[in-house]
Scaffold this active site. Structure first.
Site, mmCIF file in Angstrom:
data_model
loop_
_atom_site.group_PDB
_atom_site.id
_atom_site.type_symbol
_atom_site.label_atom_id
_atom_site.label_comp_id
_atom_site.label_asym_id
_atom_site.label_seq_id
_atom_site.Cartn_x
_atom_site.Cartn_y
_atom_site.Cartn_z
ATOM 1 N N HIS A 27 0.821 -1.222 0.000
ATOM 2 C CA HIS A 27 0.000 0.000 0.000
ATOM 3 C C HIS A 27 0.845 1.259 0.000
ATOM 4 C CE1 HIS A 27 0.649 0.964 4.318
ATOM 5 N NE2 HIS A 27 0.639 -0.349 4.498
ATOM 6 N N CYS A 71 2.894 -4.887 6.847
ATOM 7 C CA CYS A 71 2.548 -4.678 5.444
ATOM 8 C C CYS A 71 3.714 -4.021 4.700
ATOM 9 C CB CYS A 71 1.300 -3.810 5.328
ATOM 10 S SG CYS A 71 -0.237 -4.714 5.656
#
Length: 548
Positions: free
Chosen positions: A450, A469
Site C-alpha cells: 500500500h 505490510c
C-alpha cells in the site's frame, strides 16, 4: 555384532588369500554384494564405522546393476572418481560443507591408491568396494542437498512459509546417466536452482574464499556513538579506511591526518553505500558501520545462508510474471520474462512486527481505501489513545463500526470496558495510514502492499518501520504498470481514483503471483555481490544448521 564377525572372517580369508598367492582374485563387486547383503535390516549401512546417508538408494542402485562397481575398473580408480572428489570439494562454493559428503573418509583411500600406483602395488578389492559405496553415497547426498537444500525451512525458520520445493530428479537415474556420459559435474549442475543468480553466487563465494586465505586485517567490530560526517575526526577512521581499501573500493593515497574523515574517503564510502543498498549520502552511520564490520568470513557465511534459501525456492520459469519483494533489501521488483517492469523502494515490518515470507496472488487494487484497523492495533494503540483524548477518533478521520458495518457514535462507547465488540477504520483521504491506494493479494497474514502518508521514511537506510505490510514509494507508477493493458487507465485517471471519498475496487485482468522473500545476499546478472543487513536475525539459525 553378528555382521561384524562375518565381515571380519571374510576379510581374514581375503587377506590370507592375498598373502598366500601374492594377489587377491576376489572381485570388488562380490565384496560390494557381501557388504549390502549382510547389512542388518532396518539399520543404516555402515562402512568402516561410518553410517551411509542414503542406505536405501545404495541398496537399490547396486542391486539393479548386479553390484558392479561404479568408480573403478580393473582395480584402478576411474577419472569419474577423481571428478566426483573434486565436485565434493567444490561444494563449499554452494555454501555446503564438503565433509558432509564423506570427504574425510574417502581422502585416505585416494592417497593410498596413489601410493600403490607409484609403488606398483595392486589395490585391495575391499578398499575399492568401500570407496565405491562411500562415493555413491556422497553423490546421492550431494545431489539431494543441491536440489532442495540441506536444511528443512519449516523446522529452522518458522517465518518461512513458502513450501520447500519437491525433488524432481531420481538420483539413481542421474548417477547412471553420469556414468554413461562420463560427466559428473554436468549432471550435478542440472540440480542447481534455475535462478541465474545461483551460479553467480557460487563465483562470489569462490572469490571470497580466496580473499579470506590472505586476510590479515583485524575485523574487530567498530561501534560509533554518532554519525561521522566529512571533515570530522574519529579514532575509528583509520580502521574503516583500511577496510574500504581491502575491498578495493578505495585506493591508497596520502593524507596528513589519519583520523580525519576526508573527501577522498567520503567518495569511497558513497560507493560502498551504493553497493550495499543504502542512502548514498557519504555519512558514516550505524548501518554503514555495520556493513563495514563484515569480514570476508562473515560474508562467506551470509552467502552460504542465502544460497541455501535459493535452493528452497520453487524454480521460476522463463516466461514467469511475478512481483518479488526482498524484505531484507527493502525493494519490490515487478518481473516479466526476466525483464524488470518496475523497481520500487519499500518499507517493511519492523522488528517484532516482521513481514512474513510467503507466496500469494494479487487479484485487485483498491483506490482511496479505508484502513480496516487490525484488532491488535486497536487494542494496543487506538483504545489507549481515545482514553487520553476523547476527540482522537475524529481527529484521525476514523470511524467506529459494528461487525455488520453500521457506523457508531464513538461518544456512546465505554472505552474503559474490558471487551470491545466493534471495528475501527480510517476513512479515505490524505491522512489515511494506507495512503491513497492498496494492492491486494489475499492471505492469512492480512499483509498487502500500500501507499503511505509517511513518505519521509523512504529516505532512511533502515526501512523496517511498518506493522508488517509493505509500503511502496511510488504507488501510482506501480498501479499504472499493473493496469497497462487497459489504455483507459491513464496516469490522470489513476490520480483521480486515488483522491476520492469512497473506495473504488478494480479487479486485475489476471492474478499475479507475489513472492515475499528474505535474502541478505545475492549476486546480480553481472556477478556483482550484494549484501544486506540481517534485520530480523534470521541468518544465524540457518548457518548453524548448515554447520551441523
Amino acid at each position: 555384532m553378528l555382521r561384524f564377525v562375518f565381515w571380519t572372517l571374510f576379510v581374514s580369508i581375503l587377506t590370507f588369500s592375498f598373502e598366500l598367492f601374492g594377489q587377491d582374485t576376489t572381485k570388488t563387486s562380490e565384496i560390494i554384494r557381501f557388504r549390502i547383503e549382510t547389512d542388518p535390516p532396518g539399520e543404516k549401512l555402515r562402512i568402516r564405522g561410518n553410517s551411509l546417508w542414503s542406505t536405501d538408494q545404495i541398496i537399490n542402485f547396486y542391486t539393479d546393476r548386479y553390484f558392479a562397481e561404479v568408480w573403478s575398473k580393473d582395480g584402478i580408480l576411474t577419472e569419474l572418481a577423481y571428478e566426483l572428489r573434486f565436485e565434493i570439494k567444490q561444494a563449499q562454493f554452494d555454501g555446503l560443507n564438503p565433509k558432509d559428503y564423506n570427504l574425510s573418509e574417502i581422502e585416505p583411500f585416494f592417497q593410498s591408491f596413489e601410493s600403490n600406483k607409484k609403488n606398483g602395488i595392486a589395490n585391495n578389492p575391499g578398499d575399492l568396494a568401500d570407496l565405491d559405496l562411500l562415493l555413491s553415497d556422497a553423490f546421492f547426498h550431494l545431489a539431494s542437498n543441491l536440489e532442495i537444500g540441506k536444511v528443512d525451512p519449516s523446522i529452522i525458520d518458522k517465518d518461512w512459509e513458502i513450501s520447500r520445493k519437491d525433488p524432481v530428479f531420481d538420483y539413481s537415474e542421474l548417477l547412471s546417466k553420469a556414468i554413461e556420459e562420463g560427466q559428473v559435474r554436468q549432471n550435478l549442475e542440472m540440480l542447481y536452482p534455475k535462478f541465474s543468480i545461483y551460479k553467480k553466487g557460487r563465483e562470489v563465494i569462490r572469490v571470497l574464499v580466496e580473499e579470506e586465505k590472505n586476510d590479515t586485517l583485524n575485523w574487530k567490530k567498530v561501534k560509533i556513538s554518532k554519525s561521522i560526517k566529512v571533515g570530522e575526526s574519529n579514532n575509528d577512521i583509520p580502521v574503516l579506511r583500511e577496510r574500504l581499501q581491502y575491498w578495493g573500493i578505495l585506493d591508497s593515497y596520502e593524507f596528513y591526518d589519519p583520523k580525519l574523515y576526508d573527501s577522498v574517503m567520503k567518495n569511497a564510502v558513497k560507493d560502498f553505500q551504493g553497493l550495499n543498498g543504502m542512502e548514498i549520502d557519504g555519512v558514516i552511520g550505524n548501518m554503514t558501520v555495520a556493513a563495514m564490520n563484515d569480514s570476508p568470513q562473515d560474508r562467506i557465511d551470509k552467502a552460504r545462508v542465502n544460497m541455501e534459501r535459493l535452493r528452497w525456492l520453487p524454480d521460476t520459469v522463463k516466461n514467469a510474471e511475478f512481483i518479488l519483494v526482498n524484505i531484507a533489501n527493502f525493494q519490490l521488483d515487478y518481473i516479466k520474462n526476466l525483464d524488470t517492469l518496475v523497481s520500487e523502494r519499500v518499507i517493511v515490518g519492523k522488528k517484532y512486527h516482521e513481514s512474513p515470507i510467503f507466496m500469494a496472488e494479487m487479484s485487485y487494487i483498491v483506490f482511496s481505501p479505508y484502513w480496516n484497523i487490525p484488532y491488535s492495533i486497536t487494542k494496543s494503540e487506538i483504545i489507549p489513545s481515545v482514553r487520553k483524548n476523547a476527540n482522537y477518533i475524529s481527529a484521525k478521520n476514523m470511524e467506529v463500526v459494528t461487525t455488520s458495518g453500521k457506523v457508531v457514535d464513538p461518544n456512546t462507547i465505554d472505552w474503559t470496558a474490558k471487551s470491545f465488540p466493534y471495528l475501527v477504520r480510517q476513512k479515505p483521504g490524505p491522512g489515511n495510514s494506507l495512503g491513497l491506494v492498496k494492492f491486494m493479494f489475499p492471505n492469512k497474514h492480512n499483509v498487502y502492499i500500500h501507499d503511505t502518508n509517511a513518505r519521509s521514511l523512504f529516505a532512511n537506510d533502515d526501512r523496517a518501520r511498518s506493522h508488517g505490510c509493505i509500503r511502496i514509494q511510488n504507488p501510482d507508477v506501480f498501479a499504472k504498470v499493473l493496469l497497462r493493458e487497459d489504455p483507459t487507465w491513464t496516469m490522470e485517471k489513476i490520480h483521480e481514483s486515488m483522491n476520492q471519498t469512497q473506495e473504488q475496487v478494480v479487479k486485475l485482468n489476471q492474478n499475479i503471483p507475489v513472492v515475499l522473500v528474505y535474502l541478505t545476499f545475492w549476486a546480480d546478472s553481472k556477478g556483482k555481490a550484494h549484501f544486506r543487513e540481517d534485520i530480523y536475525d534470521r541468518d544465524a539459525p540457518i548457518l548453524a544448521a548448515l554447520e551441523k
